[in-house]
Design an enzyme around this catalytic site. Structure first.
Site, short mmCIF file in Angstrom:
data_model
loop_
_atom_site.label_atom_id
_atom_site.label_comp_id
_atom_site.label_asym_id
_atom_site.label_seq_id
_atom_site.Cartn_x
_atom_site.Cartn_y
_atom_site.Cartn_z
N HIS A 115 -5.32 -3.54 5.32
CA HIS A 115 -5.19 -3.92 3.61
C HIS A 115 -6.31 -4.05 3.67
O HIS A 115 -6.33 -5.61 3.30
CB HIS A 115 -3.66 -4.92 3.86
N ASP A 124 0.56 -0.67 -0.02
CA ASP A 124 0.02 0.03 -0.32
C ASP A 124 0.73 1.38 -0.29
O ASP A 124 0.63 2.45 -0.74
CB ASP A 124 -0.65 0.32 1.22
N1 LIG Z 1 -0.68 -8.73 2.31
C1 LIG Z 1 0.07 -7.98 0.75
O1 LIG Z 1 -0.55 -6.76 0.73
C2 LIG Z 1 -0.77 -8.73 -0.34
C3 LIG Z 1 -1.30 -10.81 0.02
N2 LIG Z 1 -1.77 -10.96 -0.87
C4 LIG Z 1 -1.78 -12.43 -0.35
O2 LIG Z 1 -0.34 -13.23 -0.60
C5 LIG Z 1 -1.25 -14.59 -1.36
C6 LIG Z 1 -0.58 -15.49 -1.79
O3 LIG Z 1 -0.67 -14.89 -2.99
P1 LIG Z 1 0.08 -15.74 -4.34
O4 LIG Z 1 1.65 -16.00 -3.66
O5 LIG Z 1 -0.04 -14.78 -5.06
O6 LIG Z 1 -0.51 -16.98 -4.40
P2 LIG Z 1 0.21 -18.59 -5.29
O7 LIG Z 1 -1.16 -19.09 -5.13
O8 LIG Z 1 0.16 -18.32 -6.11
O9 LIG Z 1 1.29 -18.24 -4.10
C7 LIG Z 1 0.85 -19.60 -2.64
C8 LIG Z 1 1.86 -20.29 -2.61
O10 LIG Z 1 1.19 -21.50 -0.96
C9 LIG Z 1 2.09 -22.65 -1.01
N3 LIG Z 1 0.78 -22.78 -0.06
C10 LIG Z 1 -0.41 -22.91 0.05
N4 LIG Z 1 -1.22 -24.31 0.80
C11 LIG Z 1 0.31 -23.80 2.04
C12 LIG Z 1 1.16 -24.67 3.18
N5 LIG Z 1 -0.72 -24.32 4.27
N6 LIG Z 1 2.20 -24.07 3.15
C13 LIG Z 1 3.23 -23.64 2.57
N7 LIG Z 1 2.41 -23.59 1.02
C14 LIG Z 1 1.74 -23.12 1.03
C15 LIG Z 1 0.54 -22.51 -2.18
O11 LIG Z 1 1.02 -24.39 -3.21
C16 LIG Z 1 1.70 -21.54 -3.55
O12 LIG Z 1 2.47 -22.41 -3.78
C17 LIG Z 1 -2.68 -14.70 -1.34
O13 LIG Z 1 -3.32 -14.98 0.13
C18 LIG Z 1 -2.29 -13.22 -1.89
O14 LIG Z 1 -3.45 -12.39 -1.79
C19 LIG Z 1 -1.17 -10.83 -2.09
C20 LIG Z 1 -0.61 -9.67 -2.50
C21 LIG Z 1 -0.40 -8.53 -1.87
O1 LIG Z 2 -5.84 -7.82 -4.26
C1 LIG Z 2 -5.32 -8.61 -3.96
O2 LIG Z 2 -6.08 -9.43 -3.51
C2 LIG Z 2 -4.00 -8.89 -3.19
C3 LIG Z 2 -2.95 -7.53 -2.05
O3 LIG Z 2 -3.80 -7.13 -1.15
C4 LIG Z 2 -2.49 -6.30 -2.77
O4 LIG Z 2 -2.54 -6.73 -4.52
O5 LIG Z 2 -3.46 -5.84 -2.29
#
Ligand SMILES: NC(=O)C1=CN([C@@H]2O[C@H](COP(=O)(O)OP(=O)(O)OC[C@H]3O[C@@H](n4cnc5c(N)ncnc54)[C@H](O)[C@@H]3O)[C@@H](O)[C@H]2O)C=CC1
Ligand SMILES: O=C([O-])CC(=O)C(=O)O
Length: 337
Positions: free
Chosen positions: A181, A149
């Site tokens: 967030h 953010d």
């Molecule tokens: N805090 C923030 O600002 C942001 C948060 N996110 C969040 O981050 C998370 C991940 O996003 P991506 O990497 O794009 O998803 P993705 O699906 O590409 O990767 C997630 C990974 O987590 C693994 N996984 C699932 N369950 C697991 C477990 N119990 N133990 C270990 N690994 C496990 C999967 O195998 C996968 O490789 C989502 O919840 C997304 O919404 C995304 C963008 C910004």
């Molecule tokens: O938008 C989403 O779901 C992933 C996220 O948290 C972001 O990009 O800020």
């Protein structure tokens, strides 16, 4: 010697985040854990000639991945598809975060836990309440990562003002982001009144605030079902993790202004004062934090005094929604007792 463990390391965020961490001079051991592909990702990164050793751990090797970790970063979980809110991810991700945090309490009890998995407004309460139940909650060690953010707030402010005259670097000292967030819980605070006045009219100001609040949706729509922000998030996650690492190594922050983190307010110095200044008893909130040896020791409160009327209104809206998200996280853990 500093060990960083990434849980969810083979995912869209996990892979580029692990690459950036492989480049950090503060990391000596990088442990990559995922349900799939982590050993392959780790083998790939291990060929990079930086000082850290990188190893991957498969599904049944969580304990080994965590043992001795100083910092545990959690991007494990499902991302959004178009039409979904972050809250729609709660059902799956709350359980994932609770399990991974319980394992961290067991195998790396003194690690700082950095939660990226959405919805952060609820997964951080899930993490903290889980640790409370285990008798292992140290408030300064659990941080929800809201840095994306901040990155967006800088970039979009620079876009809105015209980057030629107001460089992106300069924006770093003019705006921060507090609250939570997701959507209206994300509240950008333009701390420099002169810069705020450059957003010439209310329409331009509102458009800027809206873009920061709903920046995640822009990426989700553009990726057409293939997930949400991964590369910008990896950069943001790295910036925050490196800040924790810098603090562990007793080095000062190189950038202007402290980064915010989504934390348990009553557990840190300044938390109760912030609640009182904002006229709320909300327990979880993102605001700029001070760290010592990698733990959050203080939350900044000074920014409250300079709030504009629009910002005060935005915080009121934020608190209503945020409270529901926090309660949902707490209820999830209580229902498992
Ligand atoms: N805090 C923030 O600002 C942001 C948060 N996110 C969040 O981050 C998370 C991940 O996003 P991506 O990497 O794009 O998803 P993705 O699906 O590409 O990767 C997630 C990974 O987590 C693994 N996984 C699932 N369950 C697991 C477990 N119990 N133990 C270990 N690994 C496990 C999967 O195998 C996968 O490789 C989502 O919840 C997304 O919404 C995304 C963008 C910004
Ligand atoms: O938008 C989403 O779901 C992933 C996220 O948290 C972001 O990009 O800020």
């Amino acid at each position: 010697m500093t060990k960083v463990t990434v849980l969810g390391a083979a995912g869209g965020i996990g892979q580029p985040l692990s690459l950036l961490l492989k480049m950090s001079p503060y990391v000596s051991t990088l442990a990559l854990y995922d349900l799939r592909l982590a050993p392959g990702v780790a083998r790939d990164l291990s060929h990079i000639n930086t000082n850290s050793k990188c190893r991957g751990y498969g599904k049944d090797e969580l304990a080994d991945a965590l043992k001795g970790a100083n910092v545990v970063v959690i991007p494990a979980g499902v991302p959004r598809k178009p039409g979904m809110t972050r809250d729609d991810l709660f059902k799956i991700n709350a359980g994932i975060v609770a399990n991974l945090v319980s394992a961290t309490a067991k195998y790396a009890p003194s690690a700082r836990i950095l939660v990226i998995s959405n919805p952060v407004n609820s997964t951080v309460p899930v993490a903290c309440e889980t640790l409370k139940n285990l008798g292992q909650f140290k408030p300064g060690k659990v941080m929800g990562v809201t840095t994306l953010d901040v990155v967006r707030a800088h970039t979009f402010l620079s876009d809105a003002l015209g980057a030629d005259h107001y460089g992106r670097e300069a924006m770093k000292s003019h705006v921060t982001v507090i609250g939570g967030h997701s959507g209206t819980t994300i509240v950008p605070i333009v701390t420099n009144a002169k810069v705020r006045s450059k957003l010439v009219n209310k329409r331009q100001y509102d458009a800027y605030i809206h873009r920061v609040q709903f920046g995640g949706d822009e990426v989700v729509e553009a990726k057409q079902g293939a997930g949400s922000a991964t590369l910008s998030m990896a950069l943001a996650g790295f910036q925050f993790t490196n800040e924790v690492l810098r603090s562990i190594h007793l080095e000062k922050r190189a950038e202007p202004g402290p980064l915010p983190a989504f934390i348990y307010l009553p557990g840190v110095e300044g938390g109760k004062e912030l609640q009182s200044k904002l006229g709320t008893n909300i327990e979880y909130f993102a605001a700029p934090v001070q760290m010592l040896r990698g733990d959050v020791v203080r939350v900044d409160v000074d920014w409250v005094d300079g709030l504009s009327d629009e910002e005060k209104k935005a915080i009121k809206i934020c608190l209503e929604e945020l409270d529901k998200n926090v309660q949902k996280g707490k209820r999830f853990v209580q229902s498992k007792l």
